[in-house]
Design an enzyme around this catalytic site. Structure first.
Site, PDB file in Angstrom:
ATOM      1  N   GLU A  27      24.220  -5.746  24.415  1.00  0.00           N
ATOM      2  CA  GLU A  27      24.700  -6.547  25.582  1.00  0.00           C
ATOM      3  C   GLU A  27      23.609  -8.041  25.321  1.00  0.00           C
ATOM      4  OE1 GLU A  27      22.258  -4.379  28.017  1.00  0.00           O
ATOM      5  OE2 GLU A  27      23.717  -4.368  26.205  1.00  0.00           O
ATOM      6  N   ASP A  57      33.757  -4.841  25.730  1.00  0.00           N
ATOM      7  CA  ASP A  57      34.217  -5.141  24.897  1.00  0.00           C
ATOM      8  C   ASP A  57      34.737  -6.798  24.805  1.00  0.00           C
ATOM      9  OD1 ASP A  57      33.101  -3.162  23.122  1.00  0.00           O
ATOM     10  OD2 ASP A  57      35.263  -2.072  22.413  1.00  0.00           O
ATOM     11  N   HIS A  75      34.550   1.004  28.515  1.00  0.00           N
ATOM     12  CA  HIS A  75      34.641  -0.087  27.661  1.00  0.00           C
ATOM     13  C   HIS A  75      35.351  -1.007  26.875  1.00  0.00           C
ATOM     14  CE1 HIS A  75      30.583   2.751  27.218  1.00  0.00           C
ATOM     15  NE2 HIS A  75      31.012   4.171  27.886  1.00  0.00           N
ATOM     16  N   ASP A  88      20.228 -11.756  27.658  1.00  0.00           N
ATOM     17  CA  ASP A  88      20.963 -10.976  28.424  1.00  0.00           C
ATOM     18  C   ASP A  88      22.046 -10.879  29.089  1.00  0.00           C
ATOM     19  OD1 ASP A  88      20.167  -7.060  27.232  1.00  0.00           O
ATOM     20  OD2 ASP A  88      20.702  -7.983  29.624  1.00  0.00           O
ATOM     21  N   ASN A 105      30.687  -1.437  32.231  1.00  0.00           N
ATOM     22  CA  ASN A 105      31.439  -0.851  31.586  1.00  0.00           C
ATOM     23  C   ASN A 105      32.037   0.261  32.286  1.00  0.00           C
ATOM     24  OD1 ASN A 105      31.600  -1.441  28.925  1.00  0.00           O
ATOM     25  ND2 ASN A 105      29.102  -1.061  28.518  1.00  0.00           N
TER      26      ASN A 105
END
Length: 355
Positions: free
Chosen positions: A274, A248, A244, A231, A239
């Site tokens: 994630e 990405d 965002h 994680d 973000n």
């Protein structure tokens, strides 16, 4: 007509068999040339058996296309195997008293192998010009001197040969082109259905199927495998701070990093958000801990490039569990619990189940 029917049936069945092997037993893909060569060699024998007797004692069939198709589908090795089978079959199944016809038949087979090996070699080149060169040179030219020395009117038998070989060659080219493009379309559909669009890794549904197969294989062979659950630390702040699109970009970069980290026998997937998961084949507990630590260090040292040109470094927490130290039912849960403990103890660390 019998030759064309036999050709269609064999090519479809051969293509179906190879696809089935690739899907169910991918480790046996190296046997493709041998399987293709034998199958197409048998096809050539069938084409010889169902030949048409042309004027002058010649046997008219499409056996040469079996060799060309073998090279086109699986390369020179497949073509060589089918060539050997057909050369033996030529002496066993057909009359060898017609010396001119015998030499012409052998020349056609060898020339077909040489030319198709030079122009195709399993690359699935769809150029009709290359196909026309191979078919015309190997199927028509070797027989031309024979028909030129034929005692009688050569026009009708020669035109018959030209028509049959041209029709058979065109038909086989269209059929193989169709099969090749169909295989490619099916592959792309399967890939799009099983891959995460952002990272290129397996999606959760594909991971479930892979995990079940891995458990069955490990249970049958006794080989251990490890599961790493990963994680990204503080991903929400990425973000919130950079947008965002930056998030990405980080996810996509993580997918590329994992793709290069794992071996060809391993699998990795994006589990959601994630969170990522890695399956390490034939991996013991200590090896899994070491692999997890190497992965953690690579992530920590990696520079992620954002869309606006900024560079970003991130860290990740990793949970480890190993089968059969843990049952299949416990494996995912305990890796998740180990990941939670790594987060709770300060992030950017590796924790193993039960430790």
């Amino acid at each position: 007509m019998n030759n064309l029917t036999l050709m269609t049936t064999f090519l479809f069945l051969c293509n179906l068999l190879l696809n089935k092997i690739q899907e169910s037993f991918p480790r046996y893909s190296r046997t493709f040339p041998y399987i293709t060569g034998v199958l197409l060699g048998l096809l050539g024998l069938g084409l010889m058996i169902f030949n048409v007797n042309a004027p002058g004692g010649f046997h008219l069939d499409l056996r040469v296309l079996a060799i060309i198709s073998a090279v086109y589908m699986s390369g020179r090795l497949a073509g060589a195997i089918s060539l050997i089978i057909l050369l033996i079959g030529r002496f066993v199944l057909l009359d060898i008293s017609n010396t001119a016809g015998l030499y012409a038949g052998i020349a056609m087979l060898i020339l077909a192998f040489v030319l198709s090996g030079a122009l195709f070699d399993g690359k699935h080149n769809h150029s009709w010009k290359r196909w026309a060169i191979v078919v015309g040179s190997s199927m028509i030219l070797p027989g031309l001197p024979v028909y030129m020395t034929y005692d009688g009117n050569i026009m009708l038998p020669f035109l018959l040969v030209m028509f049959v070989y041209t029709l058979g060659g065109l038909f086989t080219y269209l059929l193989l082109t169709y099969l090749s493009r169909s295989n490619r379309s099916i592959y792309l559909l399967k890939e799009s259905a099983s891959r995460d669009y952002l990272t290129g890794l397996h999606n959760p549904r594909a991971f479930e199927a892979i995990f079940e197969q891995k458990v069955l294989h490990a249970t049958r062979t006794g080989e251990p495998f490890a599961l790493l659950m990963l994680d990204i630390d503080h991903f929400k702040s990425v973000n919130d701070t950079y947008g965002h699109s930056a998030g990405d970009a980080v996810l996509a970069g993580m997918g590329e990093l994992l793709h290069h980290f794992v071996r060809s026998s391993d699998d990795c997937a994006r589990k959601g958000g994630e969170e990522f998961v890695v399956l390490l084949h034939c991996c013991s507990y200590n090896q899994a801990r070491q692999a997890g630590e190497r992965l953690r260090q690579q992530i920590e040292q990696h520079v992620f490039l954002l869309p606006d040109g900024q560079q970003l470094r991130i860290t990740a927490s990793i949970g480890v569990s190993v089968f059969p130290d843990r049952s299949a039912e416990e494996l995912l849960d305990e890796a998740d619990q180990a990941l939670y403990r790594a987060k709770h103890e300060g992030r950017n660390r590796v924790c193993a189940a039960g430790i």
